[in-house]
Write a protein that holds these residues in place. Structure first.
Motif, mmCIF file in Angstrom:
data_model
loop_
_atom_site.group_PDB
_atom_site.id
_atom_site.type_symbol
_atom_site.label_atom_id
_atom_site.label_comp_id
_atom_site.label_asym_id
_atom_site.label_seq_id
_atom_site.Cartn_x
_atom_site.Cartn_y
_atom_site.Cartn_z
ATOM 1 N N ARG A 77 0.778 -1.267 0.121
ATOM 2 C CA ARG A 77 -0.067 -0.017 -0.072
ATOM 3 C C ARG A 77 0.918 1.545 0.016
ATOM 4 O O ARG A 77 0.748 2.230 -0.640
ATOM 5 N N LYS A 78 1.890 1.246 0.896
ATOM 6 C CA LYS A 78 2.722 2.480 1.028
ATOM 7 C C LYS A 78 3.681 2.722 -0.032
ATOM 8 O O LYS A 78 4.262 3.697 -0.159
ATOM 9 N N ASN A 79 3.992 1.536 -0.802
ATOM 10 C CA ASN A 79 5.341 1.615 -1.571
ATOM 11 C C ASN A 79 5.117 1.270 -3.156
ATOM 12 O O ASN A 79 5.895 1.444 -4.066
ATOM 13 N N ALA A 80 3.772 0.460 -3.399
ATOM 14 C CA ALA A 80 3.811 -0.136 -4.822
ATOM 15 C C ALA A 80 2.989 0.986 -5.375
ATOM 16 O O ALA A 80 1.754 1.224 -5.003
ATOM 17 N N GLY A 81 3.271 1.582 -6.594
ATOM 18 C CA GLY A 81 2.346 2.214 -7.093
ATOM 19 C C GLY A 81 1.752 1.725 -8.247
ATOM 20 O O GLY A 81 1.431 0.500 -8.659
ATOM 21 N N ILE A 82 0.966 2.619 -9.293
ATOM 22 C CA ILE A 82 0.200 2.085 -10.361
ATOM 23 C C ILE A 82 1.006 1.622 -11.649
ATOM 24 O O ILE A 82 0.269 0.788 -12.163
ATOM 25 N N LYS A 83 1.975 1.705 -11.397
ATOM 26 C CA LYS A 83 2.921 0.829 -12.561
ATOM 27 C C LYS A 83 3.130 -0.464 -12.404
ATOM 28 O O LYS A 83 3.753 -1.022 -13.225
ATOM 29 N N GLN A 84 2.895 -0.928 -11.072
ATOM 30 C CA GLN A 84 2.985 -2.383 -10.840
ATOM 31 C C GLN A 84 2.149 -3.304 -11.944
ATOM 32 O O GLN A 84 1.352 -2.858 -12.242
ATOM 33 N N GLU A 85 2.790 -4.646 -11.850
ATOM 34 C CA GLU A 85 2.165 -5.511 -13.078
ATOM 35 C C GLU A 85 0.562 -5.616 -12.982
ATOM 36 O O GLU A 85 -0.224 -5.704 -13.704
ATOM 37 N N ILE A 86 0.350 -6.099 -11.524
ATOM 38 C CA ILE A 86 -1.239 -6.320 -11.206
ATOM 39 C C ILE A 86 -2.078 -5.022 -11.591
ATOM 40 O O ILE A 86 -2.938 -5.110 -12.205
ATOM 41 N N ALA A 87 -1.671 -3.798 -11.493
ATOM 42 C CA ALA A 87 -2.367 -2.752 -11.667
ATOM 43 C C ALA A 87 -2.554 -2.495 -13.040
ATOM 44 O O ALA A 87 -3.523 -2.253 -13.679
ATOM 45 N N ARG A 88 -1.415 -2.709 -13.922
ATOM 46 C CA ARG A 88 -1.289 -2.617 -15.472
ATOM 47 C C ARG A 88 -2.151 -3.613 -16.136
ATOM 48 O O ARG A 88 -2.813 -3.507 -17.025
ATOM 49 N N ALA A 89 -1.953 -4.723 -15.480
ATOM 50 C CA ALA A 89 -2.750 -5.811 -16.046
ATOM 51 C C ALA A 89 -4.406 -5.563 -15.618
ATOM 52 O O ALA A 89 -5.210 -6.142 -16.818
ATOM 53 N N ALA A 115 -7.552 -1.923 -4.572
ATOM 54 C CA ALA A 115 -8.373 -0.714 -3.759
ATOM 55 C C ALA A 115 -7.475 0.419 -3.280
ATOM 56 O O ALA A 115 -8.023 1.297 -3.369
ATOM 57 N N SER A 116 -6.455 0.016 -2.764
ATOM 58 C CA SER A 116 -5.604 0.969 -2.481
ATOM 59 C C SER A 116 -5.006 2.318 -3.461
ATOM 60 O O SER A 116 -4.793 3.160 -3.171
ATOM 61 N N VAL A 121 -13.554 -2.688 -5.251
ATOM 62 C CA VAL A 121 -13.148 -3.835 -5.610
ATOM 63 C C VAL A 121 -14.290 -4.636 -4.818
ATOM 64 O O VAL A 121 -14.424 -4.414 -3.509
ATOM 65 N N THR A 122 -15.075 -5.422 -5.437
ATOM 66 C CA THR A 122 -16.074 -6.493 -4.813
ATOM 67 C C THR A 122 -15.293 -7.698 -4.845
ATOM 68 O O THR A 122 -14.703 -8.187 -5.635
ATOM 69 N N MET A 123 -15.179 -8.473 -3.359
ATOM 70 C CA MET A 123 -14.504 -9.735 -3.363
ATOM 71 C C MET A 123 -15.817 -10.809 -3.006
ATOM 72 O O MET A 123 -16.585 -10.652 -2.518
ATOM 73 N N ILE A 124 -15.274 -12.183 -3.593
ATOM 74 C CA ILE A 124 -16.180 -13.226 -3.342
ATOM 75 C C ILE A 124 -15.095 -14.398 -2.745
ATOM 76 O O ILE A 124 -14.002 -14.292 -3.448
ATOM 77 N N GLU A 125 -15.582 -14.884 -1.760
ATOM 78 C CA GLU A 125 -14.553 -16.002 -1.220
ATOM 79 C C GLU A 125 -15.569 -17.215 -0.744
ATOM 80 O O GLU A 125 -16.387 -17.009 0.183
ATOM 81 N N ILE A 152 -9.849 3.004 2.749
ATOM 82 C CA ILE A 152 -10.044 1.791 1.762
ATOM 83 C C ILE A 152 -10.560 0.685 2.086
ATOM 84 O O ILE A 152 -11.407 0.349 1.169
ATOM 85 N N ALA A 153 -10.650 0.272 3.561
ATOM 86 C CA ALA A 153 -11.433 -0.859 3.855
ATOM 87 C C ALA A 153 -13.020 -0.496 3.883
ATOM 88 O O ALA A 153 -13.821 -1.531 3.389
ATOM 89 N N SER A 154 -13.354 0.517 4.384
ATOM 90 C CA SER A 154 -14.678 0.951 4.474
ATOM 91 C C SER A 154 -15.389 1.220 2.991
ATOM 92 O O SER A 154 -16.752 0.769 2.741
ATOM 93 N N ASP A 155 -14.781 1.900 2.207
ATOM 94 C CA ASP A 155 -15.133 2.672 0.853
ATOM 95 C C ASP A 155 -14.807 2.022 -0.553
ATOM 96 O O ASP A 155 -15.525 2.090 -1.177
ATOM 97 N N LYS A 156 -13.782 1.488 -0.337
ATOM 98 C CA LYS A 156 -13.343 0.884 -1.509
ATOM 99 C C LYS A 156 -13.414 -0.720 -1.805
ATOM 100 O O LYS A 156 -13.337 -1.431 -2.710
ATOM 101 N N MET A 157 -13.591 -1.599 -0.655
ATOM 102 C CA MET A 157 -13.623 -2.976 -0.541
ATOM 103 C C MET A 157 -14.909 -3.262 -0.069
ATOM 104 O O MET A 157 -15.333 -2.991 0.920
ATOM 105 N N ARG A 158 -15.486 -4.302 -0.935
ATOM 106 C CA ARG A 158 -16.832 -4.853 -0.188
ATOM 107 C C ARG A 158 -16.640 -6.345 -0.419
ATOM 108 O O ARG A 158 -16.198 -6.984 -1.594
ATOM 109 N N LEU A 159 -16.950 -6.992 0.641
ATOM 110 C CA LEU A 159 -16.804 -8.743 0.675
ATOM 111 C C LEU A 159 -18.426 -9.079 0.423
ATOM 112 O O LEU A 159 -19.323 -8.701 1.279
ATOM 113 N N ALA A 160 -18.577 -9.800 -0.444
ATOM 114 C CA ALA A 160 -19.823 -10.500 -0.661
ATOM 115 C C ALA A 160 -20.090 -11.490 0.087
ATOM 116 O O ALA A 160 -19.143 -12.137 0.992
ATOM 117 N N ALA A 161 -21.324 -11.991 0.412
ATOM 118 C CA ALA A 161 -21.617 -13.295 1.279
ATOM 119 C C ALA A 161 -21.008 -14.301 0.827
ATOM 120 O O ALA A 161 -20.675 -14.393 -0.464
#
Length: 260
Positions: A77-89, A115-116, A121-125, A152-161
């Motif tokens: 969260r603190k060091n990885a920016g938008i240029k990292q692979e997962i963000a670009r992908a 999300a950071s 991001v909506t999550m399913i597990e 981030i946890a409250s506004d950007k991430m949602r965990l589905a049932a």
């Protein structure tokens, strides 16, 4: 989950979480020693307001939990920016933050990074134990004294049932999310390779089921508005043997991108 017992905590800060635990109908034990004597392999316990899964035999390792305020999650969260692979992908750009459905969330590490960086991001597990760990971690992060983490946890991430991805997909219309992100559990084929502690626990408790992979990818392509991104070990075969539109690789990970 016959190998899992519950060390009943002395305090539960969230009654709703306690209800979720009780619905698992896990046998209760006094502590790890009691669980080991009774033949259980893992225990579910609470420490510092977080749920943990830990081997009953302390010699086999320490706890696994979902903690967004320390370790790799905090560092990324603190060091990885938008240029990292997962963000670009996933198509994040300076002026673009696509909505993302993480259909195989696990402990939410990748979802948290996305999300950071600004995406919703909506999550399913689908595994109830992993779902509980993730729910516990999100609740803890949402009340953190770190305002950025809390937002981030409250506004950007949602965990589905707790449910399967395919069941969740069935309730959605086409193009419900810009991106569908898939990171299916992948068995390490090299017997000599040392599997990460958390992944080993999940292999034991959750198991590996690749039978639904073809349908999972097919349905994800119907849901995604822009792309489906599949995270794989670098040398792994394509999911469902389906060649992607694009590939993006780091040292050990490959992101297969299916444009729609």
């Amino acid at each position: 989950m016959q190998s899992l017992a519950w060390v009943a905590p002395f305090e539960i800060v969230d009654d709703d979480l306690l209800v979720d635990i009780e619905q698992l109908s896990l046998p209760r034990v006094v502590d790890q020693k009691d669980a080991l004597l009774k033949g259980y392999v893992y225990v579910l316990s609470q420490h510092d307001h977080l749920l943990h899964v830990v081997p009953a035999d302390k010699k086999l390792g320490g706890p696994v939990n979902c903690n967004f305020d320390s370790g790799a999650a905090s560092f990324r969260r603190k060091n990885a920016g938008i240029k990292q692979e997962i963000a670009r992908a996933c198509g994040l750009k300076k002026d673009a933050r696509p909505s993302i459905l993480d259909a195989t969330a696990g402990l939410g590490g990748d979802a948290f990074v996305l999300a950071s960086l600004g995406s919703h991001v909506t999550m399913i597990e689908q595994n109830p134990v992993v779902h509980l760990l993730l729910k516990s971690g999100l609740r803890a992060a949402s009340v953190s004294e770190d305002d950025e983490l809390s937002i981030i946890a409250s506004d950007k991430m949602r965990l589905a049932a707790c449910q399967s991805s395919l069941d969740f997909f069935a309730e959605l219309q086409a193009e419900s999310f810009d991106v569908v992100y898939l990171d299916p559990m992948f068995p390490d084929r090299r017997k000599s390779a040392k599997v990460k502690k958390g992944m080993q626990y999940f292999h034991d408790l959750v198991g590996i089921d690749s039978a639904q992979e073809p349908e999972l990818l097919t349905k994800a392509l119907l849901i995604a508005g822009k792309r489906v991104v599949v995270k794989r070990p670098k040398q792994a075969p394509y999911l469902a043997d389906r060649k992607p539109s694009l590939e993006m690789s780091s040292k050990t990970i490959r992101y297969d991108i299916y444009l729609v």
